[in-house]
Design an enzyme around this catalytic site. Structure first.
Site, PDB file in Angstrom:
ATOM      1  CG  ASP A   1     -70.353 -86.569  19.542  1.00 38.53           C
ATOM      2  OD1 ASP A   1     -69.485 -87.375  19.914  1.00 38.53           O
ATOM      3  OD2 ASP A   1     -70.565 -86.286  18.355  1.00 38.53           O
TER       4      ASP A   1
ATOM      5  CD  GLU B   1     -59.691 -58.571   1.164  1.00 38.85           C
ATOM      6  OE1 GLU B   1     -58.670 -59.254   1.043  1.00 38.85           O
ATOM      7  OE2 GLU B   1     -60.174 -58.295   2.290  1.00 38.85           O
TER       8      GLU B   1
ATOM      9  N   PRO C   1     -66.675 -64.339   8.090  1.00 37.85           N
ATOM     10  CG  PRO C   1     -64.609 -63.290   8.239  1.00 37.85           C
ATOM     11  CD  PRO C   1     -65.620 -63.778   7.245  1.00 37.85           C
TER      12      PRO C   1
ATOM     13  NE  ARG D   1     -69.207 -86.089  15.277  1.00 32.81           N
ATOM     14  CZ  ARG D   1     -68.440 -87.120  15.624  1.00 32.81           C
ATOM     15  NH1 ARG D   1     -67.497 -87.546  14.824  1.00 32.81           N
ATOM     16  NH2 ARG D   1     -68.639 -87.740  16.773  1.00 32.81           N
TER      17      ARG D   1
HETATM   18  C1  4H7 Z   1     -58.598 -60.936   5.773  1.00 30.30           C
HETATM   19  N1  4H7 Z   1     -59.988 -61.309   5.474  1.00 30.30           N
HETATM   20  C2  4H7 Z   1     -60.138 -61.512   4.029  1.00 30.30           C
HETATM   21  C3  4H7 Z   1     -61.587 -61.834   3.702  1.00 30.30           C
HETATM   22  N2  4H7 Z   1     -62.021 -63.015   4.452  1.00 30.30           N
HETATM   23  C4  4H7 Z   1     -63.278 -63.523   4.037  1.00 30.30           C
HETATM   24  C5  4H7 Z   1     -64.359 -62.666   3.839  1.00 30.30           C
HETATM   25  C6  4H7 Z   1     -65.579 -63.194   3.419  1.00 30.30           C
HETATM   26  C7  4H7 Z   1     -65.719 -64.559   3.182  1.00 30.30           C
HETATM   27  C8  4H7 Z   1     -64.655 -65.429   3.380  1.00 30.30           C
HETATM   28  C9  4H7 Z   1     -63.428 -64.925   3.811  1.00 30.30           C
HETATM   29  C10 4H7 Z   1     -62.295 -65.898   4.011  1.00 30.30           C
HETATM   30  N3  4H7 Z   1     -61.880 -65.937   5.399  1.00 30.30           N
HETATM   31  C11 4H7 Z   1     -62.677 -66.410   6.427  1.00 30.30           C
HETATM   32  C12 4H7 Z   1     -63.859 -67.096   6.184  1.00 30.30           C
HETATM   33  C13 4H7 Z   1     -64.600 -67.525   7.289  1.00 30.30           C
HETATM   34  C14 4H7 Z   1     -64.134 -67.267   8.568  1.00 30.30           C
HETATM   35  C15 4H7 Z   1     -64.914 -67.726   9.763  1.00 30.30           C
HETATM   36  N4  4H7 Z   1     -64.554 -67.253  10.956  1.00 30.30           N
HETATM   37  O1  4H7 Z   1     -65.860 -68.521   9.629  1.00 30.30           O
HETATM   38  C16 4H7 Z   1     -62.947 -66.578   8.729  1.00 30.30           C
HETATM   39  N5  4H7 Z   1     -62.228 -66.169   7.679  1.00 30.30           N
HETATM   40  C17 4H7 Z   1     -61.825 -62.885   5.868  1.00 30.30           C
HETATM   41  C18 4H7 Z   1     -60.376 -62.539   6.152  1.00 30.30           C
END
Ligand code: 4H7
Length: 241
Positions: free
Chosen positions: A164, A111, A84, A149
């Site tokens: 696209d 995490e 994220p 793609r």
């Molecule tokens: C409760 N957290 C636990 C840790 N986690 C996390 C943290 C770091 C890496 C992967 C994850 C795996 N989750 C992802 C992965 C990507 C996305 C995206 N938006 O690309 C959303 N989520 C995020 C969620």
């Protein structure tokens, strides 16, 4: 194009690799996808890949050793981490990535991964959007699909990516198929006319209209980048009237 995916859950990828466009691209050897189980790079008795976080708090963090070991094998490729905290994926970023010879995607879980892996080895952290997922596996599939793609030959001549939506910075126009009338609902006349020029203009106008209504931000970006053709400008003016 070779894509390596590092994951704790390799079985999540079997459906993705055995269906549709990706399956055909793999059979035609236009792309090569290598799913690697991070756990195969642990050599302790318990094959430990994660541990509790320093500083306390809940959850587990992926340990640095197995990741440093496995990434040693792929250090000539561009190393991507899906999280994220990453740069939001856009079609332009996909286009850039599709030009790489080889990329390695680390699908985070729990995490996340030890920060020292990111600092030392990750070239690019990517988020697929502002929402929370269980793991980085689905983002890894999405990035792989979007890149594949754009690899020449992957899309048959029918579905070429030039049309696209997002390729031209606009949303897609409406699609219809038989029957020409269903429950009293008719298909727009122009599409039945066989008049290709009119159909092309109607579709272009619908794309612009939809983008104007639903995603004016995309139109702004297209205007800023001066990516509008004269026809598109004319159609946009008609829409604004
Ligand atoms: C409760 N957290 C636990 C840790 N986690 C996390 C943290 C770091 C890496 C992967 C994850 C795996 N989750 C992802 C992965 C990507 C996305 C995206 N938006 O690309 C959303 N989520 C995020 C969620």
């Amino acid at each position: 194009m070779k894509i390596n995916i590092l994951t704790l859950f390799p079985d999540m990828f079997s459906g993705f690799l055995n269906e549709s466009i990706i399956k055909r691209a793999l059979e035609k050897e236009l792309i090569k996808i290598n799913v690697i189980n991070i756990r195969d790079f642990t050599f302790d008795k318990h094959k430990q890949v994660d541990d509790t976080p320093f500083g306390g708090g809940g959850g587990m963090v992926l340990k640095p050793e197995p990741l440093f070991r496995v990434l040693e094998k792929f250090k000539k490729s561009k190393i991507i981490y899906t999280s994220p905290q990453g740069k939001t994926l856009t079609q332009n970023l996909v286009k850039d990535l599709s030009k790489e010879k080889e990329i390695t995607i680390i699908a985070g879980h729990y995490e996340g991964i030890d920060e020292r892996v990111i600092e030392e080895l990750v070239d690019l952290e990517i988020s697929i959007g502002d929402y929370v997922l269980t793991g980085g596996e689905l983002p890894a599939m999405i990035i792989t699909d979007a890149i594949s793609r754009l690899i020449p030959g992957v899309l048959g001549n029918t579905a070429s990516y030039e049309n696209d939506s997002f390729y031209n910075g606009l949303l897609d126009y409406p699609h219809y198929t038989r029957p020409a009338e269903y429950n009293g609902l008719k298909v727009p006349e122009v599409l039945l006319s066989g008049h290709h020029k009119n159909i092309e203009i109607w579709r272009k106008k619908e794309s612009i209209k939809r983008t104007y209504i639903r995603r004016p931000d995309l139109l702004e970006k297209k205007l800023e980048n001066k990516e509008f053709s004269k026809l598109e400008i004319k159609l946009l003016d008609e829409i604004k009237k």
